[in-house]
Write a protein that holds these residues in place. Structure first.
Motif, PDB file in Angstrom:
ATOM      1  N   UNK A 261      61.545  46.010  11.794  1.00 23.19           N
ATOM      2  CA  UNK A 261      60.069  45.894  11.659  1.00 23.19           C
ATOM      3  C   UNK A 261      59.731  44.264  12.282  1.00 23.19           C
ATOM      4  N   UNK A 262      60.752  43.553  12.037  1.00 22.67           N
ATOM      5  CA  UNK A 262      60.407  42.135  12.892  1.00 22.67           C
ATOM      6  C   UNK A 262      60.844  42.366  14.213  1.00 22.67           C
ATOM      7  N   UNK A 263      61.799  42.922  14.516  1.00 23.52           N
ATOM      8  CA  UNK A 263      62.184  42.994  16.070  1.00 23.52           C
ATOM      9  C   UNK A 263      60.802  43.565  16.837  1.00 23.52           C
ATOM     10  N   UNK A 264      60.358  44.722  16.154  1.00 22.27           N
ATOM     11  CA  UNK A 264      59.025  45.172  16.850  1.00 22.27           C
ATOM     12  C   UNK A 264      57.770  44.006  16.975  1.00 22.27           C
ATOM     13  N   UNK A 265      57.766  43.282  15.930  1.00 23.48           N
ATOM     14  CA  UNK A 265      56.741  42.517  15.871  1.00 23.48           C
ATOM     15  C   UNK A 265      56.941  41.189  16.889  1.00 23.48           C
ATOM     16  N   UNK A 266      58.160  40.664  17.031  1.00 25.98           N
ATOM     17  CA  UNK A 266      58.657  39.505  17.855  1.00 25.98           C
ATOM     18  C   UNK A 266      58.588  40.170  19.451  1.00 25.98           C
ATOM     19  N   UNK A 267      58.947  41.505  19.529  1.00 30.67           N
ATOM     20  CA  UNK A 267      58.824  42.256  20.846  1.00 30.67           C
ATOM     21  C   UNK A 267      57.446  42.244  21.300  1.00 30.67           C
ATOM     22  N   UNK A 268      56.510  42.496  20.535  1.00 28.90           N
ATOM     23  CA  UNK A 268      55.163  42.508  20.743  1.00 28.90           C
ATOM     24  C   UNK A 268      54.476  41.321  21.254  1.00 28.90           C
ATOM     25  N   UNK A 269      54.862  40.271  20.337  1.00 31.18           N
ATOM     26  CA  UNK A 269      54.546  38.950  20.831  1.00 31.18           C
ATOM     27  C   UNK A 269      54.902  38.439  22.104  1.00 31.18           C
ATOM     28  N   UNK A 270      56.287  38.658  22.430  1.00 33.27           N
ATOM     29  CA  UNK A 270      56.850  38.358  23.641  1.00 33.27           C
ATOM     30  C   UNK A 270      55.941  39.045  24.821  1.00 33.27           C
ATOM     31  N   UNK A 271      55.821  40.285  24.725  1.00 37.12           N
ATOM     32  CA  UNK A 271      55.078  41.149  25.668  1.00 37.12           C
ATOM     33  C   UNK A 271      53.581  40.596  26.035  1.00 37.12           C
ATOM     34  N   UNK A 272      53.027  40.269  24.723  1.00 38.30           N
ATOM     35  CA  UNK A 272      51.677  39.809  24.718  1.00 38.30           C
ATOM     36  C   UNK A 272      51.523  38.561  25.538  1.00 38.30           C
ATOM     37  N   UNK A 273      52.748  37.606  24.987  1.00 38.73           N
ATOM     38  CA  UNK A 273      52.591  36.183  26.042  1.00 38.73           C
ATOM     39  C   UNK A 273      52.744  36.309  27.365  1.00 38.73           C
ATOM     40  N   UNK A 274      53.765  37.218  27.725  1.00 38.66           N
ATOM     41  CA  UNK A 274      53.925  37.515  29.145  1.00 38.66           C
ATOM     42  C   UNK A 274      52.798  38.192  29.855  1.00 38.66           C
ATOM     43  N   UNK A 275      52.168  39.084  29.141  1.00 39.56           N
ATOM     44  CA  UNK A 275      51.005  39.636  30.017  1.00 39.56           C
ATOM     45  C   UNK A 275      49.887  38.635  30.016  1.00 39.56           C
ATOM     46  N   UNK A 276      49.515  37.934  29.040  1.00 44.99           N
ATOM     47  CA  UNK A 276      48.403  37.062  29.126  1.00 44.99           C
ATOM     48  C   UNK A 276      48.695  35.869  29.806  1.00 44.99           C
ATOM     49  N   UNK A 277      49.982  35.227  29.948  1.00 45.72           N
ATOM     50  CA  UNK A 277      50.476  34.203  30.409  1.00 45.72           C
ATOM     51  C   UNK A 277      50.562  34.592  31.963  1.00 45.72           C
ATOM     52  N   UNK A 278      51.097  35.761  32.469  1.00 48.36           N
ATOM     53  CA  UNK A 278      51.490  36.240  33.740  1.00 48.36           C
ATOM     54  C   UNK A 278      50.303  36.457  34.548  1.00 48.36           C
ATOM     55  N   UNK A 279      48.966  36.213  34.245  1.00 46.03           N
ATOM     56  CA  UNK A 279      47.919  36.937  34.932  1.00 46.03           C
ATOM     57  C   UNK A 279      47.785  36.240  36.428  1.00 46.03           C
ATOM     58  N   UNK A 280      47.483  36.872  37.331  1.00 45.59           N
ATOM     59  CA  UNK A 280      47.172  36.241  38.550  1.00 45.59           C
ATOM     60  C   UNK A 280      45.971  35.615  38.761  1.00 45.59           C
TER      61      UNK A 280
END
Ligand code: SF4
Ligand code: SF4
Lengths: 280, 321
Positions: A261-280
């Motif tokens: 469960x934690x792995x999924x949560x942390x994975x989501x947080x990483x993806x979110x940070x990358x998507x929002x942070x990696x904007x053009x």
């Protein structure tokens, strides 16, 4: 302040531990008279469960439940033996096992389920809020919640108390007291175990090769839930009595489940940070 | 053959007649409804906090609506949880002790801690946009936003993740056999929560870039959910039959899997190249599907667990591993 909280929340100091008490139920002696069922209902003032006929041998009780704390099973077995059919009846008075590692107790979020000074597992009726978690947690299907709008202790969890009230007065639990064949034996757990080993030896010497003890510290069934304070001498495999070979304790795999469960949560947080942070 | 050897009665797994080994859970619809809303609230809060800390100015403005969603979705949670108790008047006994070993106790504490934080964070956002004025607004401005976000994310992830672990920390074969139910509910909660953020963003006319990014986050959660669901079904094997082939098969396959996960993935992909109104319509539609699918998933797994509790053979299989 802490004292005030404890008073408000009914948190008492536990009594000093005594020698562990339990049941040794020797099914080879059971005659299926159901005296234990009746004595239990009577002493604990449990209501009747209706008069349904199950059609399953002499068992019209079915299962243990919120208002049935002893349940006598009737197992009919038959085999061909040359001259025809040979039949036998296995009878067994089932009860809460008062597990050393009790799944119900570990699940309970309110602390209503406690280990008593006699090593038994007990539901404090004034604490239980009927959350129902202990019900599916028990690997033996023992504890249950009464109907929310029923007439008997509505909406809380119930099971065998090992006659906690009688123990307090140095009395034998009602079922063991009423058993006419000593199939249900009550006493110090340690002493009962010695007695059980001796009895098993006797039966095996008589050719009961499938006789076994269920719930002893050395048994497979103690791997997760620990030794049972209410243990059994059986004449066939545990499953024939609806007992699991290795009863599970949910705690054993909980860390792994939280891990996924934690792995999924942390994975989501990483993806979110990358998507929002990696904007053009 | 020796004297004690009798064949198994009735063949098969030969349990005691066909009585179940474990007891049927007594919980009713309030529980899956609460798991759904709690997961969504948590997912919305986490998504909003991520956008807040890593996103552009647009992302931040648009996603902050997630705090409102989270606070709103948390409102019915405690009442639902209380309504399901056998003795609702004793609900506070949950907080009598702190016992994280019991997922139920952990969840009650998490909900108790997260609710005020989510409200405080929503109020502070309302104050910053001028929606909340007067003394309350002044008070709300005092909320330490970063701390509220950090604490809220940790508590939110706990809330989204514990529900699956709670069901799995029982002896119900369909819930307990696979180790992935906690992860599955976590993914489903995050997907529905980010979908709720997408939905409110689309309604409020968010810029295309932000909508695209929100859709991407939501799709990542949905894709993760799909992967974990596959693993869950594979690990469960025959034990999952009440879910996959019983009377729940239609709401499960068509609702939770088809309309709730695959369809929104597809629609978001389609919307990926659009802009303006079509993008907003497609994103909203996909988000609604994800949210409904998350409810369908909780409900079908919850109900299938009750059926599974009566499966004697599955219980014996579970306990012989
Ligand atoms: S048999 Fe079930 S109800 Fe009895 S102590 Fe063990 S887990 Fe609890
Ligand atoms: S129903 Fe009562 S005894 Fe059972 S886990 Fe909940 S609070 Fe504890």
């Amino acid at each position: 302040m802490i004292d005030g909280y404890k008073r408000l929340m009914n948190i008492e100091k536990p009594p000093t531990p005594k020698t562990a008490k339990g049941f040794f139920t020797d099914t080879s002696l059971c005659i299926g008279c159901k005296a234990c069922e009746v004595a239990c209902k009577q002493w604990n003032q449990l209501p009747a469960d209706g008069f349904a006929m199950t059609g399953n041998s002499y068992d019209n009780t079915g299962t243990l439940g919120a208002t049935t704390w002893r349940h006598v099973q009737f197992i009919e077995q038959a085999k061909a033996n040359g001259q025809g059919q040979e039949q036998r009846w296995l009878m067994m008075s089932d009860v809460c096992k008062h597990c050393a590692n009790a799944a119900c107790l570990e699940a309970c979020p309110t602390g209503a389920l406690v280990r008593t000074e006699y090593g038994t597992v007990y539901v404090q009726q004034d604490i239980c809020n009927g959350c129902g978690f202990c019900v599916p947690a028990c690997p033996f299907g023992v504890i249950d919640r009464t109907p929310k709008h029923g007439h008997f202790e509505a909406g809380t969890a119930h099971k065998c108390t090992l006659c906690y009230d009688r123990l307090k007065d140095d009395m034998t639990p009602a079922c063991a007291k009423s058993c006419p064949t000593a199939s249900i034996q009550f006493g110090d757990v340690e002493e009962l175990r010695t007695r059980a080993r001796r009895r098993l030896g006797e039966l095996q010497a008589r050719g009961e090769s499938k006789a076994r003890l269920y719930g002893m510290p050395e048994g497979r069934e103690a791997e997760e839930v620990g030794p049972l304070h209410a243990f059994f001498l059986l004449l066939d495999e545990p499953e024939r009595y609806n007992l699991p070979a290795v009863p599970r304790l949910p705690r054993k795999t909980m860390a792994q489940r939280y891990g996924w469960s934690a792995a999924v949560g942390v994975g989501f947080a990483l993806v979110g940070a990358l998507v929002f942070g990696g904007r053009r | 053959m020796d004297a004690a050897n009798f064949p198994r009665q009735g063949g098969g797994d030969g349990g005691y007649y066909n009585y179940p080994v474990v007891r049927r859970p007594v919980w009713t619809w309030e529980v899956p409804a609460y798991f759904w809303l709690g997961g969504m609230a948590a997912g919305a809060y986490v998504t909003a906090a991520l956008a807040q800390n890593f996103g552009s100015a647009d992302d931040r403005r648009v996603a902050a609506g997630g705090y409102y969603v989270a606070a709103a979705a948390l409102v019915p949670c405690a009442p639902l949880l209380i309504a399901d108790l056998g003795r609702p008047d004793r609900f506070y006994h949950m907080l009598r002790i702190f016992k994280p070993l019991s997922p139920m106790n952990l969840g009650a504490w998490t909900l108790t801690a997260l609710t005020p934080i989510a409200f405080a964070r929503a109020a502070s956002h309302a104050a910053s946009t001028g929606l909340l004025r007067g003394p309350l607004g002044t008070l709300a401005r005092l909320v330490p936003t970063r701390l509220a976000e950090l604490a809220g994310v940790v508590l939110g992830l706990t809330l989204a993740g514990y529900s699956g672990v709670l069901l799995a920390a029982t002896n119900i074969p369909l819930w307990a056999k696979s180790k992935l139910l906690g992860g599955l509910f976590m993914a489903s909660g995050l997907a529905s929560g980010s979908a709720a953020v997408t939905l409110q963003a689309a309604w409020r006319g968010a810029p295309d870039g932000s909508l695209h990014r929100l859709a991407m986050v939501e799709s990542a959660a949905s894709a993760g959910e799909m992967a974990i669901l596959t693993g869950y079904l594979l690990q469960s094997g025959k034990t999952a039959r009440p879910l996959t082939s019983g009377r729940l098969r239609a709401p499960f396959w068509l609702g939770a899997v088809g309309a709730g996960t695959l369809l929104p993935l597809l629609v978001h992909r389609m919307a990926g190249r659009r802009q303006g109104r079509p993008l907003r319509i497609l994103s909203s539609a996909a988000a609604l599907c994800t949210i409904a699918g998350s409810l369908a998933l909780r409900w079908t797994i919850f109900e299938a667990g009750k059926v599974s509790s009566e499966d004697q053979a599955a219980s014996f299989e579970l306990s012989s591993e």
